[in-house]
Design a protein around this motif. Structure first.
Motif, PDB file in Angstrom:
ATOM      1  N   GLY A   1     -18.926 -70.599 -57.774  1.00  0.00           N
ATOM      2  CA  GLY A   1     -17.883 -69.918 -57.041  1.00  0.00           C
ATOM      3  C   GLY A   1     -16.523 -69.941 -57.715  1.00  0.00           C
ATOM      4  O   GLY A   1     -15.651 -69.135 -57.391  1.00  0.00           O
ATOM      5  N   PHE A   2     -16.333 -70.847 -58.668  1.00  0.00           N
ATOM      6  CA  PHE A   2     -15.039 -70.958 -59.327  1.00  0.00           C
ATOM      7  C   PHE A   2     -14.810 -69.894 -60.395  1.00  0.00           C
ATOM      8  O   PHE A   2     -13.673 -69.514 -60.652  1.00  0.00           O
ATOM      9  CB  PHE A   2     -14.899 -72.334 -59.996  1.00  0.00           C
ATOM     10  N   SER A   3     -15.870 -69.447 -61.051  1.00  0.00           N
ATOM     11  CA  SER A   3     -15.627 -68.644 -62.255  1.00  0.00           C
ATOM     12  C   SER A   3     -16.629 -67.528 -62.487  1.00  0.00           C
ATOM     13  O   SER A   3     -16.590 -66.889 -63.544  1.00  0.00           O
ATOM     14  CB  SER A   3     -15.621 -69.560 -63.482  1.00  0.00           C
ATOM     15  N   LEU A   4     -17.505 -67.252 -61.530  1.00  0.00           N
ATOM     16  CA  LEU A   4     -18.577 -66.288 -61.788  1.00  0.00           C
ATOM     17  C   LEU A   4     -18.034 -64.892 -62.067  1.00  0.00           C
ATOM     18  O   LEU A   4     -18.692 -64.090 -62.742  1.00  0.00           O
ATOM     19  CB  LEU A   4     -19.554 -66.263 -60.618  1.00  0.00           C
ATOM     20  N   MET A   5     -16.835 -64.581 -61.608  1.00  0.00           N
ATOM     21  CA  MET A   5     -16.270 -63.259 -61.878  1.00  0.00           C
ATOM     22  C   MET A   5     -16.096 -63.030 -63.371  1.00  0.00           C
ATOM     23  O   MET A   5     -16.064 -61.874 -63.836  1.00  0.00           O
ATOM     24  CB  MET A   5     -14.928 -63.113 -61.157  1.00  0.00           C
ATOM     25  N   ASP A   6     -16.000 -64.102 -64.151  1.00  0.00           N
ATOM     26  CA  ASP A   6     -15.852 -63.914 -65.591  1.00  0.00           C
ATOM     27  C   ASP A   6     -17.151 -63.531 -66.285  1.00  0.00           C
ATOM     28  O   ASP A   6     -17.170 -63.383 -67.518  1.00  0.00           O
ATOM     29  CB  ASP A   6     -15.205 -65.139 -66.242  1.00  0.00           C
ATOM     30  N   VAL A   7     -18.222 -63.328 -65.521  1.00  0.00           N
ATOM     31  CA  VAL A   7     -19.369 -62.613 -66.089  1.00  0.00           C
ATOM     32  C   VAL A   7     -18.908 -61.234 -66.570  1.00  0.00           C
ATOM     33  O   VAL A   7     -19.416 -60.699 -67.565  1.00  0.00           O
ATOM     34  CB  VAL A   7     -20.501 -62.488 -65.051  1.00  0.00           C
ATOM     35  N   ASP A   8     -17.930 -60.674 -65.871  1.00  0.00           N
ATOM     36  CA  ASP A   8     -17.348 -59.401 -66.307  1.00  0.00           C
ATOM     37  C   ASP A   8     -16.852 -59.502 -67.752  1.00  0.00           C
ATOM     38  O   ASP A   8     -16.996 -58.556 -68.531  1.00  0.00           O
ATOM     39  CB  ASP A   8     -16.202 -59.016 -65.369  1.00  0.00           C
ATOM     40  N   THR A   9     -16.261 -60.643 -68.106  1.00  0.00           N
ATOM     41  CA  THR A   9     -15.795 -60.850 -69.485  1.00  0.00           C
ATOM     42  C   THR A   9     -16.975 -60.873 -70.448  1.00  0.00           C
ATOM     43  O   THR A   9     -16.923 -60.274 -71.529  1.00  0.00           O
ATOM     44  CB  THR A   9     -14.998 -62.160 -69.577  1.00  0.00           C
ATOM     45  N   LEU A  10     -18.039 -61.578 -70.074  1.00  0.00           N
ATOM     46  CA  LEU A  10     -19.241 -61.600 -70.925  1.00  0.00           C
ATOM     47  C   LEU A  10     -19.770 -60.191 -71.138  1.00  0.00           C
ATOM     48  O   LEU A  10     -20.153 -59.815 -72.255  1.00  0.00           O
ATOM     49  CB  LEU A  10     -20.319 -62.465 -70.286  1.00  0.00           C
ATOM     50  N   VAL A  11     -19.799 -59.398 -70.070  1.00  0.00           N
ATOM     51  CA  VAL A  11     -20.345 -58.048 -70.170  1.00  0.00           C
ATOM     52  C   VAL A  11     -19.450 -57.173 -71.038  1.00  0.00           C
ATOM     53  O   VAL A  11     -19.921 -56.475 -71.952  1.00  0.00           O
ATOM     54  CB  VAL A  11     -20.524 -57.447 -68.760  1.00  0.00           C
ATOM     55  N   ARG A  12     -18.148 -57.199 -70.761  1.00  0.00           N
ATOM     56  CA  ARG A  12     -17.232 -56.325 -71.517  1.00  0.00           C
ATOM     57  C   ARG A  12     -17.212 -56.645 -73.006  1.00  0.00           C
ATOM     58  O   ARG A  12     -17.099 -55.767 -73.851  1.00  0.00           O
ATOM     59  CB  ARG A  12     -15.808 -56.438 -70.949  1.00  0.00           C
ATOM     60  N   HIS A  13     -17.335 -57.930 -73.323  1.00  0.00           N
ATOM     61  CA  HIS A  13     -17.305 -58.334 -74.733  1.00  0.00           C
ATOM     62  C   HIS A  13     -18.697 -58.480 -75.339  1.00  0.00           C
ATOM     63  O   HIS A  13     -18.836 -58.950 -76.473  1.00  0.00           O
ATOM     64  CB  HIS A  13     -16.506 -59.631 -74.879  1.00  0.00           C
ATOM     65  N   ARG A  14     -19.698 -58.082 -74.576  1.00  0.00           N
ATOM     66  CA  ARG A  14     -21.087 -58.069 -75.058  1.00  0.00           C
ATOM     67  C   ARG A  14     -21.507 -59.443 -75.567  1.00  0.00           C
ATOM     68  O   ARG A  14     -21.941 -59.613 -76.707  1.00  0.00           O
ATOM     69  CB  ARG A  14     -21.262 -56.996 -76.143  1.00  0.00           C
ATOM     70  N   LEU A  15     -21.426 -60.405 -74.659  1.00  0.00           N
ATOM     71  CA  LEU A  15     -21.735 -61.796 -74.983  1.00  0.00           C
ATOM     72  C   LEU A  15     -22.903 -62.262 -74.115  1.00  0.00           C
ATOM     73  O   LEU A  15     -22.718 -62.731 -72.995  1.00  0.00           O
ATOM     74  CB  LEU A  15     -20.510 -62.674 -74.736  1.00  0.00           C
ATOM     75  N   PRO A  16     -24.127 -62.126 -74.602  1.00  0.00           N
ATOM     76  CA  PRO A  16     -25.275 -62.545 -73.791  1.00  0.00           C
ATOM     77  C   PRO A  16     -25.351 -64.061 -73.632  1.00  0.00           C
ATOM     78  O   PRO A  16     -25.237 -64.810 -74.600  1.00  0.00           O
ATOM     79  CB  PRO A  16     -26.478 -62.010 -74.576  1.00  0.00           C
ATOM     80  N   VAL A  17     -25.528 -64.495 -72.410  1.00  0.00           N
ATOM     81  CA  VAL A  17     -25.643 -65.907 -72.068  1.00  0.00           C
ATOM     82  C   VAL A  17     -26.706 -66.047 -70.999  1.00  0.00           C
ATOM     83  O   VAL A  17     -26.777 -65.217 -70.078  1.00  0.00           O
ATOM     84  CB  VAL A  17     -24.295 -66.463 -71.542  1.00  0.00           C
TER      85      VAL A  17
END
Length: 548
Positions: free
Chosen positions: A444-460
């Motif tokens: 709940g603290f940081s899941l919105m930063d999946v958007d960052t992973l997606v935009r920068h094409r960083l698979p995790v």
């Protein structure tokens, strides 16, 4: 670039001279010249959805690459949103530089937007917090920030820059980077420590994060193997002895720490994770003698008695201690029965793990997840923990095969590090698997930063152990009061659907036999992918109050 156009150019050029390869930030007008400088210097800008993620990403970059990380925060709330990340870096000894925006000096005191004097807020949690004096001084001030951050004992530095200074013309700054002489340990102190080891019957060696950060992992492994000492890793000390090594006795930790007569702690504070430096005293054994080795005198424990301590470059410390052991006549055969006993106990515990690691119980026992994950992890996989009970199980059942492949929040225990750490790991280790382990509370603290992973094409690959509660608090509160409050979350909350809505992939897993196939799909997906595993809410990680 032959001539700088403004102070932002100068600041970024200096950062690049110190090995910075990426700027982590959340957009803010006070720091536009720093972005312009990054464009001119061809430094990638990684923009996130919350400033805490920018700082956590920069801090993790420092911990993975052992070079300074850079976060840029806009003025006021941009800086205050980053305080927990900066504090985490302080506790972890991470060489981090945070450049903050600051309301214009020409308007200072008139109530400009986000006018706040940041350094007094940051001073308690940094090595240094200060304001650049002028546009002309920016180059020297940024260099001072980086020099301070990387000097032993490493840590965060905060520097804010007046907005009008950043936009002003500034002279180019030639960086001078003299190589400091490493701190030599006291040879007499090492000789005394070697004598204690010569007398020991049940020694234990602990490797902490600073062994990795000090680039002393080779010296550490050589020392352990030469003197046949059982080893327990702490933090980023994981992987210095790889999983399966005959001297790695993590799974016999309770016996080792409870019955040792000498514990040598290298590169880790004697904090709650190590029982505050109290060892032995179990099953009739006396309290153990404790030796503390650190990279600087400031890191040596003062709250508990030690029979020996030494500070210096940790490679030099360990090489010097090895020579001292030779002179002291240390004979590993004298404590070989103890080493063998711990190795056998660790082997037995590992064998006993099989039942839980392969458990077919429904609801899912969280350990089953780690049984499935172990089959898929490559030797160089970076594993990140962000959570309470669920990640505590990872600390027990995930053993690194190489050094520098484990990240957790460290002794400050700040939840929400996960997405920032994952961003950093994917950028720093582009060819490695990156696995983020999330408790549902931490998510709940940081899941919105999946958007960052997606935009920068960083698979995790993200794995959420979802027990619908703050388990680290729920079970102790029930034990204390017979009830719990403020400890429940939505059962089987669809965190996976958050990830898919943001452009990644994910799925909910509710049966144990579904875990392995779901993890394989996550690794094969090539996108940020969350496997949301509903785990048994009644299972609590077993703890005691000593940290042992």
């Amino acid at each position: 670039m032959e001539a700088s156009r403004h102070a932002g150019d100068v600041a970024v050029a200096v950062a690049g001279s110190y090995g910075v390869e990426a700027m982590f930030t959340l957009s803010g007008g006070h720091v536009f010249p720093l972005y312009d400088g990054a464009v001119h210097e061809k430094m990638p800008i990684v923009d996130v959805r919350h400033e805490q993620s920018a700082v956590f990403a920069a801090e993790a970059t420092a911990r993975l690459t052992r070079k300074p990380g850079l976060a840029v925060l806009t003025a006021g709330p941009g800086v205050t949103n980053g305080v927990s990340g900066i504090t985490t870096a302080r506790f972890n000894g991470s060489p981090l530089v945070v450049l903050g925006g600051r309301a214009p000096q020409s308007r200072w005191g008139t109530g400009a937007l986000q006018e706040l004097d940041h350094p007094p807020l940051l001073a308690p949690v940094t090595k240094l917090a200060f304001t650049a004096a002028s546009a002309e001084s920016v180059g020297q001030d940024v260099e001072s920030a980086f020099r301070t951050a990387i000097a032993p004992h490493r840590g965060p530095v905060f520097l804010d820059l007046y907005m009008d200074h950043l936009f002003s013309p500034a002279p180019a700054h030639a960086v001078s980077t003299p190589t400091p002489s490493p701190l030599e340990p006291d040879t007499d102190a090492l000789a005394g420590i070697a004598r204690h080891l010569a007398e020991a019957e049940r020694p234990v060696l602990v490797f902490g994060s600073d062994v990795w950060m000090d680039r002393a992992e080779e010296a550490a492994r050589d020392f352990a193997e030469q003197w046949r000492l059982p080893v327990i890793p702490n933090g980023q000390g994981r992987g210095i002895l790889p999983s399966g090594h005959e001297l790695l006795v993590t799974r016999a930790r309770s016996i080792a720490f409870g019955q040792a007569d000498l514990v040598i702690v290298v590169g880790a504070p004697l904090d709650f994770r190590l029982g505050y430096g109290w060892f032995g005293g179990k099953e009739g054994a006396p309290l153990a003698k404790v030796v503390h080795l650190a990279d600087t005198p400031s890191q040596l424990a003062t709250h508990t008695g030690t029979v020996g301590s030494a500070a210096g470059d940790l490679s030099l410390v360990l090489w010097g201690l090895g020579s001292a052991c030779e002179n002291a006549g240390v004979d590993p055969t004298s404590y070989a029965p103890w080493t063998t006993r711990l190795a056998e106990a660790a082997k037995a515990a590992t064998a006993a793990d099989a039942e839980l690691l392969n458990a077919s119980a429904d609801p899912i026992h969280p350990v089953r997840i780690y049984g499935e994950l172990a089959r898929l992890l490559a030797d160089d996989a970076v594993v990140i923990g962000d959570g309470g009970d669920f990640v505590s199980y990872a600390g027990k059942y995930v053993e690194s095969r190489q050094p520098g492949c484990w990240l957790d929040p460290g002794p400050y225990g700040c939840l929400g590090t996960g997405l920032g750490y994952a961003i950093a790991a994917r950028l720093s280790r582009p060819s490695s698997q990156v696995v983020l382990l999330l408790g549902d509370g931490a998510a709940g603290f940081s899941l919105m930063d999946v958007d960052t992973l997606v935009r920068h094409r960083l698979p995790v690959v993200m794995i959420c152990g979802n027990n619908g509660s703050w388990g680290l608090e729920k079970h102790p509160m029930r034990l204390l009061y017979g009830y719990d409050v403020a400890a429940d979350l939505q059962p089987q909350c669809r965190y996976d659907q958050v990830v898919t809505a943001l452009g990644g992939g994910g799925e909910l897993v509710t049966r144990p036999e579904e875990i392995g196939p779901a993890l394989r799909r996550a690794f094969d997906s090539g996108v940020p992918y969350l496997v949301n595993v509903a785990t048994d809410p009644d299972v609590a990680y077993p703890r005691n109050t000593t940290g042992l």
